[in-house]
Design a protein around this motif. Structure first.
Motif, mmCIF file in Angstrom:
data_model
loop_
_atom_site.group_PDB
_atom_site.id
_atom_site.type_symbol
_atom_site.label_atom_id
_atom_site.label_comp_id
_atom_site.label_asym_id
_atom_site.label_seq_id
_atom_site.Cartn_x
_atom_site.Cartn_y
_atom_site.Cartn_z
ATOM 1 N N ARG A 6 -5.370 12.845 -13.620
ATOM 2 C CA ARG A 6 -5.009 12.095 -14.817
ATOM 3 C C ARG A 6 -4.292 10.816 -14.428
ATOM 4 N NH1 ARG A 6 0.279 12.188 -15.835
ATOM 5 N NH2 ARG A 6 1.566 13.891 -15.048
ATOM 6 N N ALA A 7 -4.128 9.946 -15.418
ATOM 7 C CA ALA A 7 -3.410 8.693 -15.201
ATOM 8 C C ALA A 7 -1.904 8.931 -15.269
ATOM 9 C CB ALA A 7 -3.819 7.667 -16.263
ATOM 10 N N VAL A 8 -1.179 8.137 -14.523
ATOM 11 C CA VAL A 8 0.284 8.183 -14.541
ATOM 12 C C VAL A 8 0.777 7.589 -15.855
ATOM 13 C CG1 VAL A 8 2.341 7.178 -13.452
ATOM 14 C CG2 VAL A 8 0.501 8.097 -12.038
ATOM 15 N N ARG A 9 1.838 8.177 -16.382
ATOM 16 C CA ARG A 9 2.483 7.670 -17.590
ATOM 17 C C ARG A 9 3.756 6.916 -17.195
ATOM 18 N NH1 ARG A 9 0.565 12.985 -19.037
ATOM 19 N NH2 ARG A 9 2.548 13.878 -18.352
ATOM 20 N N ALA A 10 4.123 5.930 -18.001
ATOM 21 C CA ALA A 10 5.263 5.059 -17.683
ATOM 22 C C ALA A 10 6.533 5.845 -17.398
ATOM 23 C CB ALA A 10 5.493 4.068 -18.817
ATOM 24 N N GLU A 57 -0.046 1.305 -18.656
ATOM 25 C CA GLU A 57 -0.782 0.536 -19.658
ATOM 26 C C GLU A 57 -2.275 0.512 -19.353
ATOM 27 O OE1 GLU A 57 0.894 -3.365 -19.730
ATOM 28 O OE2 GLU A 57 2.743 -2.695 -20.709
ATOM 29 N N GLY A 58 -2.623 0.467 -18.089
ATOM 30 C CA GLY A 58 -4.023 0.489 -17.688
ATOM 31 C C GLY A 58 -4.800 -0.767 -17.997
ATOM 32 N N VAL A 59 -4.128 -1.910 -18.061
ATOM 33 C CA VAL A 59 -4.811 -3.164 -18.344
ATOM 34 C C VAL A 59 -5.191 -3.887 -17.049
ATOM 35 C CG1 VAL A 59 -4.610 -5.436 -19.452
ATOM 36 C CG2 VAL A 59 -3.663 -3.398 -20.569
ATOM 37 N N VAL A 60 -4.234 -4.078 -16.165
ATOM 38 C CA VAL A 60 -4.495 -4.766 -14.901
ATOM 39 C C VAL A 60 -4.518 -3.807 -13.718
ATOM 40 C CG1 VAL A 60 -3.586 -6.980 -15.710
ATOM 41 C CG2 VAL A 60 -2.069 -5.374 -14.539
ATOM 42 N N ALA A 61 -4.097 -2.583 -13.946
ATOM 43 C CA ALA A 61 -4.098 -1.565 -12.893
ATOM 44 C C ALA A 61 -3.975 -0.193 -13.544
ATOM 45 C CB ALA A 61 -2.939 -1.787 -11.925
#
Length: 182
Positions: A6-10, A57-61
């Motif tokens: 999964r993706a990391v959360r802030a 955020e997953g916009v630039v990375a």
């Protein structure tokens, strides 16, 4: 080994910091990362919060992790979005919309269990699904002295692009670019 990718959360900045520091203590770290443990451990909490917020955020990375059922992070990789300004001339692959995989690390006890493959599958799926101009290529660099990593990348489909760069701080060594095209 049971895990989820999964993706990391802030808000997970402290765990993101811990796995990065673990990666930088790995025997392959001098060949795999452009940062040392000593440099990273000195960074303030605000740095790690900002970094986790950006990949969250997953916009630039986007940073992906493999998480065991007990909450331990078994591995990680980060994908950077590279969208060049200006026109692309024929043969200039680096000036295309692409993503760049960095910071690949799997804890020793999780190696050979499918963790790395799962992380790359998530990275590729995310790359191909990005909004905006279509991502055409995913690339990474591997130090020529890191044969284990290079063999894994080739096994999952990356091929040499023919490009290489000197290793920062060691101009006698080279990092080879590997790529996958859509």
């Amino acid at each position: 080994m049971d895990h989820v990718i999964r993706a990391v959360r802030a808000e997970e900045w402290a765990k993101a910091r811990e796995i990065r520091l673990a990666a930088l203590q790995d025997p392959a770290a001098p060949f795999a990362f452009l940062e040392t443990y000593e440099q990273a451990v000195q960074k303030p909490d605000a740095f790690w919060r900002d970094r986790a917020a950006a990949v969250g955020e997953g916009v630039v990375a986007r940073q992906f992790i493999a998480e065991a059922g007990d909450g331990r992070w078994l591995g990680t990789l980060t994908v950077l979005v590279e969208r060049p300004a200006g026109k692309v001339r024929f043969g200039e692959a680096a000036k295309r919309d692409q993503t760049h995989v960095v910071g690949v690390f799997v804890r020793p006890q999780a190696r050979g269990t499918g963790v790395a493959k799962g992380l790359f599958e998530a990275a590729m799926e995310w790359s191909w699904a990005l909004e905006g101009p279509r991502i055409e290529r995913v690339r990474l660099y591997v130090d020529e002295r890191n044969a284990r990593a290079a063999a894994f990348y080739r096994r999952i489909g990356f091929v040499p692009s023919g490009e290489s760069v000197p290793v920062p701080g060691d101009p006698s060594a080279r990092e080879r670019e590997l790529e996958i095209w859509r």
